[in-house]
Design a protein around this motif. Structure first.
Motif: not given
Length: 399
Positions: A17-45
């Motif tokens: 939002a602060e950088a003015g990134v288009p909404l579609e790019d934000r959506a794809r970034l959030v989903m990609a980061a979620t797919l990477l981070a969720e397994p690690a966080l669930d395992s306690g790392t």
């Protein structure tokens, strides 16, 4: 959702939002980061997130404890640059448009999903227009084909994101059809991962006839869902364009052969006149429907020659099955997950034929779920399952 994951998603959205990134790019970034981070966080790392803005680019880096190989990176909605296998970076162009971040994660996800749906629709429209241009001229065929392939890839990536967020939306509720009662039940193989290749589509044609498509794509997960959705979309388009019912499976297979060469799916199509009850079935390697009649009988509706599905040799439906639904009759369409729970397909069909007459009098909204529950009393082989029920009600029967 893991609390650290919610904070990570919030930080990403704030940075965009602060950088003015288009909404579609934000959506794809959030989903990609979620797919990477969720397994690690669930395992306690821990997962490290870094963001910087320079030269009209927002750089977002996610550091995860375990390596992410290239095949895994290639499945992400937004492809990252890999400094190494544990540090992945995205560079997104900044802009002046401001997109305030909703207070809740669910609301923000809905906003992003709507943006992706709009983009997917745009890509689909562009694809149709390009194919029309390709059919109209022989000049520039090679260049246009390359562009078509690129747009197809964009469409597939957009669909992969939408499937994860909108699994329920991919399975529409029954249309309103005077003279028919409709209901559906879907159960995934894994309740924690509800994406699969069993999809259906039903709609009313301009003639007033009800059209039903039921697809079971080979495989599991996002790829099979994309394959099944591609088939249902293609059949809907061809049906609404007025192509003969007999030719729909073969024409769909021919259309998809070049753009989805690995796609394999069984297909069954039903066309019903709600006024007269006239039913026509086209079967491409799919389990035979069950007809539960008003007099308490049940039988399979199988043509003399069953056709072959999408991706099979000689796909199509060489023979159609014609039948008239009498008032009180119920038609059951299903995928093989309903009858294979005990690893014996024929035994499952026999049990379904025995159960259907006793449960056919149930309210239509309860019938598919109840049949699936009874059929899955013992599960030795779990598979996605769809059960569609169509009933021609008795006169003066409350809907």
């Amino acid at each position: 959702m893991h609390p650290h994951l919610a904070r990570l998603r919030r930080r990403l959205r704030t940075a965009c939002a602060e950088a003015g990134v288009p909404l579609e790019d934000r959506a794809r970034l959030v989903m990609a980061a979620t797919l990477l981070a969720e397994p690690a966080l669930d395992s306690g790392t821990d997962v490290v997130l870094e963001t910087t803005t320079a030269d009209r680019l927002l750089a977002v880096t996610v550091r995860v404890p375990h390596p992410v190989d290239r095949p895994r990176r290639n499945t992400l909605p937004l492809l990252p640059y890999a400094e190494d296998d544990t540090s992945l970076t995205w560079h997104l162009p900044t802009g002046t448009a401001q997109h305030p971040i909703p207070a809740g994660d669910d609301q923000a996800t809905d906003e992003e999903t709507l943006a992706l749906i709009a983009r997917a629709d745009t890509l689909a429209q562009e694809q149709r227009e390009l194919k029309h241009e390709l059919a109209e001229t022989n000049s520039g065929v090679l260049a246009m084909y390359i562009e078509l392939e690129q747009r197809d890839e964009q469409l597939r990536r957009a669909h992969a994101v939408i499937f994860r967020e909108l699994e329920d939306a991919l399975r529409p509720g029954p249309p309103a059809v005077p003279g028919l009662e409709l209901a559906v039940h879907y159960s995934p193989t894994d309740q924690d991962s509800p994406t699969g290749g069993d999809l259906y589509d039903w709609f009313v044609l301009p003639s007033g006839h009800l059209h039903i498509t039921l697809v079971d794509a080979v495989g599991h997960g996002v790829t099979s869902t994309r394959h099944a959705l591609t088939v249902t979309h293609a059949i809907r388009t061809l049906a609404l364009e007025g192509h003969p019912f007999r030719d729909l499976i073969a024409r769909t297979a021919h259309t998809l052969a070049t753009i989805e060469p690995d796609l394999m799916a069984t297909v069954i199509l039903a066309r019903i006149n709600p006024t007269t009850g006239e039913l026509t079935l086209a079967n491409g390697s799919h389990p035979a429907p069950v007809l539960a009649t008003v007099d308490g009988q049940a039988r399979l509706l199988r043509p003399p020659v069953v056709g072959r599905g999408i991706g099979f040799p000689e796909p199509g439906s060489p023979e159609l099955l014609h039948h008239t639904l009498d008032p009180g009759d119920t038609l059951l369409l299903y995928t093989d997950g309903l009858v294979e729970s005990r690893k014996d397909y024929l035994e499952g069909q026999t049990r379904l034929l025995n159960l259907a007459p006793a449960h056919a009098p149930l309210p239509i909204t309860e019938l598919p779920r109840e049949l699936a529950t009874r059929m899955h009393d013992v599960v030795l082989h779990a598979d996605d399952t769809v059960v569609l029920a169509v009933r021609r009600p008795l006169p003066d029967t409350p809907r």
